[in-house]
Write a protein that holds these residues in place. Structure first.
Motif, PDB file in Angstrom:
ATOM      1  N   UNK A 173       9.229   6.020  -6.326  1.00 47.66           N
ATOM      2  CA  UNK A 173       8.728   7.236  -6.990  1.00 47.66           C
ATOM      3  C   UNK A 173       9.424   7.437  -8.329  1.00 47.66           C
ATOM      4  N   UNK A 174      10.739   7.215  -8.354  1.00 46.97           N
ATOM      5  CA  UNK A 174      11.475   7.363  -9.608  1.00 46.97           C
ATOM      6  C   UNK A 174      11.052   6.315 -10.628  1.00 46.97           C
ATOM      7  N   UNK A 175      10.834   5.083 -10.152  1.00 46.49           N
ATOM      8  CA  UNK A 175      10.382   4.026 -11.056  1.00 46.49           C
ATOM      9  C   UNK A 175       8.991   4.351 -11.618  1.00 46.49           C
ATOM     10  N   UNK A 176       8.163   4.919 -10.781  1.00 48.34           N
ATOM     11  CA  UNK A 176       6.823   5.288 -11.244  1.00 48.34           C
ATOM     12  C   UNK A 176       6.894   6.350 -12.342  1.00 48.34           C
ATOM     13  N   UNK A 184       1.659   9.572  -5.785  1.00 55.50           N
ATOM     14  CA  UNK A 184       2.201  10.893  -5.420  1.00 55.50           C
ATOM     15  C   UNK A 184       3.713  10.938  -5.673  1.00 55.50           C
ATOM     16  N   UNK A 185       4.088  10.375  -6.788  1.00 54.14           N
ATOM     17  CA  UNK A 185       5.518  10.246  -7.074  1.00 54.14           C
ATOM     18  C   UNK A 185       6.223  11.601  -7.101  1.00 54.14           C
ATOM     19  N   UNK A 186       5.590  12.598  -7.754  1.00 54.87           N
ATOM     20  CA  UNK A 186       6.235  13.905  -7.824  1.00 54.87           C
ATOM     21  C   UNK A 186       6.375  14.548  -6.441  1.00 54.87           C
ATOM     22  N   UNK A 187       5.364  14.357  -5.621  1.00 58.86           N
ATOM     23  CA  UNK A 187       5.439  14.934  -4.268  1.00 58.86           C
ATOM     24  C   UNK A 187       6.561  14.279  -3.474  1.00 58.86           C
ATOM     25  N   UNK A 188       6.634  12.934  -3.594  1.00 57.69           N
ATOM     26  CA  UNK A 188       7.708  12.228  -2.867  1.00 57.69           C
ATOM     27  C   UNK A 188       9.067  12.708  -3.348  1.00 57.69           C
ATOM     28  N   UNK A 207       0.836  -1.200   0.000  1.00 56.12           N
ATOM     29  CA  UNK A 207       0.000   0.000   0.000  1.00 56.12           C
ATOM     30  C   UNK A 207       0.876   1.257   0.000  1.00 56.12           C
ATOM     31  N   UNK A 208       1.995   1.183   0.702  1.00 61.12           N
ATOM     32  CA  UNK A 208       2.920   2.329   0.684  1.00 61.12           C
ATOM     33  C   UNK A 208       3.429   2.555  -0.736  1.00 61.12           C
ATOM     34  N   UNK A 209       3.763   1.450  -1.417  1.00 60.71           N
ATOM     35  CA  UNK A 209       4.225   1.575  -2.801  1.00 60.71           C
ATOM     36  C   UNK A 209       3.166   2.176  -3.693  1.00 60.71           C
ATOM     37  N   UNK A 210       1.919   1.753  -3.503  1.00 58.85           N
ATOM     38  CA  UNK A 210       0.828   2.318  -4.313  1.00 58.85           C
ATOM     39  C   UNK A 210       0.678   3.805  -4.038  1.00 58.85           C
ATOM     40  N   UNK A 211       0.795   4.212  -2.756  1.00 53.31           N
ATOM     41  CA  UNK A 211       0.706   5.635  -2.392  1.00 53.31           C
ATOM     42  C   UNK A 211       1.830   6.435  -3.055  1.00 53.31           C
ATOM     43  N   UNK A 212       3.010   5.871  -3.026  1.00 57.25           N
ATOM     44  CA  UNK A 212       4.146   6.565  -3.645  1.00 57.25           C
ATOM     45  C   UNK A 212       3.913   6.703  -5.145  1.00 57.25           C
ATOM     46  N   UNK A 213       3.361   5.671  -5.755  1.00 54.47           N
ATOM     47  CA  UNK A 213       3.109   5.743  -7.203  1.00 54.47           C
ATOM     48  C   UNK A 213       2.133   6.862  -7.525  1.00 54.47           C
ATOM     49  N   UNK A 239       1.115  -3.840 -14.603  1.00 54.02           N
ATOM     50  CA  UNK A 239       1.207  -2.415 -14.934  1.00 54.02           C
ATOM     51  C   UNK A 239       2.252  -1.719 -14.063  1.00 54.02           C
ATOM     52  N   UNK A 240       2.652  -0.535 -14.484  1.00 53.43           N
ATOM     53  CA  UNK A 240       3.714   0.182 -13.756  1.00 53.43           C
ATOM     54  C   UNK A 240       3.312   0.402 -12.310  1.00 53.43           C
ATOM     55  N   UNK A 241       2.091   0.878 -12.089  1.00 46.11           N
ATOM     56  CA  UNK A 241       1.676   1.146 -10.715  1.00 46.11           C
ATOM     57  C   UNK A 241       1.691  -0.114  -9.874  1.00 46.11           C
ATOM     58  N   UNK A 242       1.142  -1.194 -10.437  1.00 49.26           N
ATOM     59  CA  UNK A 242       1.128  -2.450  -9.678  1.00 49.26           C
ATOM     60  C   UNK A 242       2.547  -2.986  -9.474  1.00 49.26           C
ATOM     61  N   UNK A 243       3.386  -2.819 -10.504  1.00 49.38           N
ATOM     62  CA  UNK A 243       4.768  -3.289 -10.378  1.00 49.38           C
ATOM     63  C   UNK A 243       5.501  -2.527  -9.291  1.00 49.38           C
TER      64      UNK A 243
END
Length: 1015
Positions: free
Chosen positions: A343-346, A19-23, A11-17, A281-285
């Motif tokens: 975040x960078x991967x996203x 809000x990638x720019x914010x992170x 779930x943390x990874x999904x959140x980062x995806x 998908x990228x987000x899921x990955x």
């Protein structure tokens, strides 16, 4: 912690995806803000560097106590200034030395000086035998290795430069403190190089592995942000005194953070690629990658942090300042690694970047299959290799010589070279033996005891010289030997004996002279009656003279009616004679003028008036005829004619004769009158009666002289007898002196050196300039503490000096056991004993933090793997791997290159390898356990090899290269640390993780996961 994916971190990874720019912005802005508002880590370290030496070290306590005893500020930052002139030290050099001493005495960077060269008595302790070098002992302010000591070293060198050094003079600030200051300065320069090289190597390996800029950029950006955030946070904590700091903080922390952040980014990137290969998908990955790697990253970070934190239990400054800050930095790096790479991967994935390349999973699975088939062989071969390498540790020597840690020469190393060149030994790294008592030591008995101690210390193997109050120039005072005074007395007696022998002829001559004098006195005594008679005759004659004088006076009185005395009459007579003399002379001239007439008269009438005719006249007819005629004429006159002519002839000759006699008498008469006048003058107006009284006293004095001569003769006879006795006694004294000289000389030879030397210093010697000057530097002002300077004839940093330093105090204590100082406190301090104490402390620190690190890592692995056996196996393999790589490093550095490993290499390498090595094994074992669940160990092993082989190898190589980057530094301790850790990581990747761990897991089977139940 469950194996496989973590829902929370998914779930943390999904959140980062989302809000990638914010992170990304958060971390970038935080890094920028921190670097703008917080001083750089190098600045903080330069201002707050912690002590290098633990204050609890016995030698350190002794060094500070020595300073207090001698009324100096307590300081362990000791070094020396070395002055060298290859043409010989001249007046200008000596003047510079005096100016420098004055400047340093007034400097706030100097705690105290020990100026041996400034005093003639102790100069030899600081002057080289060839007269070309001098040393000045300097204790800087602060504790060695601290910021204050480092700044003090810079201030001391500034004073040296400002003292107007003359041409031809070379100056060096060198010694332990100066060496550490130069070492830390070299590390400061090295850190920039190391960081640059690390980033370059990591960039290179990432591009070689991923071959895509966007993919390689993700770990690179992560490590850049990681450094930009962790460094100022650690700097902030250190600047406020919440963390101990040093140069090693920067070096070790930077290297581990670079490696850890890059590895964590690689782990996340690998999981992301694995998910993308499954067409997620990228987000899921991104979410899947976070969920799968987060537990591993947390466990890894905790493992590294636990290993680093364990150094907080150590006492050595280098470890305390490197461990805890690194642990905090790794935790911060973990937070970055959990959020920034996703975040960078996203952001990259949305643009079709950072996609996976071809998979190498099949190749790694084939390796897993081979290991399964030959697990026993691989396990045995791996252990044999590791144990064989570890056996080299039996030959390891720890290197405490910090001066040998420089890749390039600097002032301190050149100073050491100059000292060895001109002194032959390391004269600026002495050992101090301290004797502390409850009373004043400045008395003969205690000085004798201290000389016994100095002699005992000088006999310890490895000791070149011992300087103490009883031997300020390194040699025992000749005057203090028990045989010195007998020797001096013997020498003087020998001189006296020789003088007596040489004086014996003179003594014999004296005796002979006395005998001659006695004989002369006897003869004088015998002649004294004649002297008495002669004196009586003289007195009688003088009495007659006086009577004549009295008669003459009476005549004068009668002639002058008493108007003149005899003196005046003599003057008048002499005056009259002076008047008569011309008349007599004139009369004589008249007589002379008449003489021819008289001669003619004699010729004519002489033959006629003779009573008988002369033969000559009878023979002359004319004369005979004249005589006959004259005879007839005389007869005619009745003989009157002859008488008349004869009388006439006599009357004519009287004036001439008379004048002649008168003239001849005038001079004697004048002389007589002159003597009479002189006599009357010497009488000084005394009367004859007074003169008769003087003559009476003369007679009496001669009588007394006669009696005294008799006494003198008798006394000389006694002197002669005494002289004969002295001659005989002198002969016997000469023989006795010869015997005494032989005895005392033999005694002196037997007691001036060696076991019978003894010691005696008379009270007056304590006022001697040598003793006073020596006491000022070697005995405390209150007299209750004394120190000896021990110079080694071996390397004071070497293992032999470290071992022998333990023998100094016991040797002195044993020598004092039977003296009045048997209860005195005896200790020693100095470079060798400090290093020896540090060596002991290192053993304790290694034991403490090693056990804590092993336990902490084992607990983390046990929690992650939910097993007891697996953590023990993994930690055991890491320990064996560490021993093996330390053995290999010993082989390379000590036996091939010829430079033993620095003492810091083993603990720092252990900290890194126990953490990172266990990390990789944990990741590998965890993935195998995950894959084996429901499939069995064989399938899990093969699949685990396939999924982790590439990523762990890449991460390990990156981390190893990061450590190898330390070898680009300019200090050998960093080079050796980087080499050892880098080699250890390669050994762990290529042998331990690739063969030993999987083979052992195959051999143990499900026992590996005990007591966990099968899934």
């Amino acid at each position: 912690m469950a194996h496989g994916s973590s829902r929370t971190f998914t779930r943390v990874g999904a959140f980062v995806h989302r809000h990638a720019w914010i992170v990304l912005a958060f971390w970038v802005l935080l890094a920028a803000a921190l670097n703008v508002t917080v001083p750089q880590l190098e600045t903080t370290v330069s201002q707050t560097s912690a002590d290098f030496l633990p204050r609890s070290l016995p030698a350190n306590k002794n060094l500070e106590q020595m300073s207090r005893d001698f009324d100096a500020p307590p300081s362990n930052a000791v070094s020396s200034i070395v002055l060298v002139n290859d043409d010989g030290l001249g007046p200008d050099d000596e003047a510079y030395y005096r100016r420098l001493v004055t400047r340093l005495t007034d400097s706030s960077d100097v705690a105290y000086l020990v100026d041996f060269a400034g005093h003639p008595v102790t100069r030899e302790a600081a002057a080289s035998p060839d007269g070309k070098a001098l040393t000045l002992f300097v204790a800087a302010e602060g504790s060695v290795g601290s910021t204050r000591a480092h700044h003090a070293a810079q201030g001391i060198r500034a004073e040296m430069a400002a003292a107007d050094k003359p041409a031809g003079l070379q100056t060096y600030y060198t010694g332990p403190t100066a060496t550490l200051a130069d070492l830390f300065s070299a590390i400061d320069v090295s850190l920039l190089i190391i960081t640059g090289v690390s980033v370059a190597l990591i960039t290179l390996i990432l591009f070689l592995v991923y071959r895509r800029f966007a993919t390689a950029a993700i770990p690179l950006i992560t490590l850049g942000v990681g450094l930009a955030v962790t460094r100022p946070i650690v700097s902030f904590l250190g600047g406020h005194g919440w963390l101990p700091m040093s140069n090693f903080t920067i070096a070790i922390m930077t290297a581990l953070v670079l490696g850890a952040v890059t590895d964590y980014a690689i782990f996340t990137l690998s999981s992301y690629h694995e998910a993308r290969r499954r067409c997620l998908p990228v987000g899921d990955a991104v979410a899947a990658a976070s969920g799968r790697t987060a537990p591993i990253l947390i466990a890894s970070a905790l493992t590294i942090a636990a290993a680093c934190t364990s150094m907080a239990f150590t006492s050595i400054g280098m470890f305390r300042t490197a461990g805890p800050p690194t642990a905090i930095a790794v935790v911060i790096a973990l937070l970055i690694a959990l959020t920034l790479p996703p975040a960078l991967l996203s952001l990259a994935g949305r643009r079709g970047l950072a996609e996976p390349g071809p998979s190498s999973e099949k190749r790694w699975r084939r390796r897993g299959a081979r290991i399964i088939r030959h697990a026993g062989v691989y396990a045995l071969a791996s252990l044999v290799l590791l144990v064989s390498c570890a056996a080299i540790l039996l030959t390891q020597q720890r290197n405490w010589d910090e001066s040998s840690m420089f890749v390039h020469a600097n002032e301190s190393t050149r100073g050491y070279d100059a000292v060895y060149k001109h002194f032959g030994v390391n004269a600026i790294a002495p050992e101090y033996v301290l004797i502390r008592s409850d009373h004043d030591l400045r008395n003969t008995a205690d000085l004798a005891a201290m000389e016994l101690a100095a002699d005992a210390v000088s006999r310890v193997d490895g000791v070149a010289t011992v300087r103490s109050i009883t031997r300020p120039d390194g040699k025992p005072l000749a005057e203090s030997a028990a045989g010195y005074v007998p020797g001096q007395v013997g020498d003087r007696l020998d001189d006296a004996s020789k003088q007596l022998g040489e004086a014996r002829p003179d003594l014999l001559r004296l005796a002979s002279g006395v005998r001659q004098l006695t004989a002369g006195a006897d003869e004088a005594k015998a002649r004294m009656p004649e002297l008495v008679d002669g004196t009586d005759q003289v007195v009688t004659m003088a009495g007659g003279v006086l009577d004549a004088m009295e008669s003459a006076q009476r005549v004068v009185d009668a002639a002058t009616d008493g108007r003149q005395d005899l003196t005046a009459a003599a003057d008048e007579l002499r005056t009259g004679l002076d008047r008569i003399a011309p008349a007599v002379a004139q009369l004589r001239r008249a007589a002379a003028a008449a003489q021819p007439a008289l001669d003619g008269f004699d010729d004519l009438f002489g033959p006629l008036i003779e009573s008988r005719s002369p033969a000559s006249c009878s023979a002359d007819p004319a004369c005979a005829a004249a005589r006959a005629a004259f005879d007839r004429f005389d007869e005619a006159t009745g003989g009157q004619a002859r008488r008349t002519l004869t009388q006439l002839r006599g009357a004519a000759s009287v004036p001439a004769e008379t004048s002649r006699r008168v003239q001849q008498s005038i001079a004697p008469l004048k002389d007589l009158l002159g003597r009479l006048q002189s006599l009357l003058g010497r009488l000084d107006g005394r009367t004859p009666d007074q003169i008769r009284a003087d003559l009476a006293r003369l007679t009496a004095g001669v009588g007394e002289l006669s009696a005294g001569m008799t006494q003198l003769s008798d006394g000389l006879h006694q002197v002669q007898d005494g002289t004969d006795q002295i001659t005989a006694l002198t002969d016997r004294l000469h023989e006795g002196l010869d015997l005494a000289t032989d005895y005392l000389s033999t005694m002196s030879a037997a007691t001036s050196s060696g076991a019978g030397r003894g010691f005696y210093l008379p009270p007056e010697a304590m006022k001697d300039a040598r003793f006073v000057e020596g006491a000022r530097l070697l005995i405390s002002p209150d007299g209750r503490s004394a120190r000896m300077l021990v110079t080694w004839d071996v390397n004071p940093y070497g293992s032999e000096a470290l071992a022998r330093s333990r023998d100094l105090a016991p040797a002195a204590r044993k020598a004092l056991a039977e003296t009045g100082l048997k209860d005195a406190e005896v200790s020693n301090t100095g470079l060798a004993s400090l290093s020896a104490d540090m060596n002991d402390q290192l053993d304790r620190d290694l034991l403490v933090f090693g056990l804590v690190a092993v336990i902490a890592v084992t607990v983390v692995l046990a929690v992650l793997l939910r097993s007891v056996v697996a953590p023990l196996v993994l930690v055991g393999t890491v320990i064996v791997s560490f021993a093996a790589v330390l053995g290999l490093s010993t082989l390379v550095w000590q036996h091939i290159i010829g430079i033993p490993l620095d003492w810091s290499v083993a603990p720092v390498s252990f900290m890194a390898l126990i953490a990172v090595g266990a990390d990789y094994s944990m990741l590998f074992a965890s993935r195998i356990a995950e894959e084996a669940a429901g499939r069995g160990m064989t399938s899990g092993m093969i699949r685990g090899f396939g999924s982790t082989g590439s990523v762990i190898t890449t991460a390990g190589i990156v981390f190893a290269l990061t450590m190898f980057a330390l070898m680009s530094g300019t200090t050998l301790n960093l080079v050796q640390i980087g080499f050892t850790i880098g080699l250890g990581l390669l050994l762990d990747i290529l042998v331990v993780r690739s063969y030993l761990v999987p083979a052992t897991m195959v051999l143990l089977g499900d026992t590996m996961w005990w007591p966990r139940r099968k899934a």
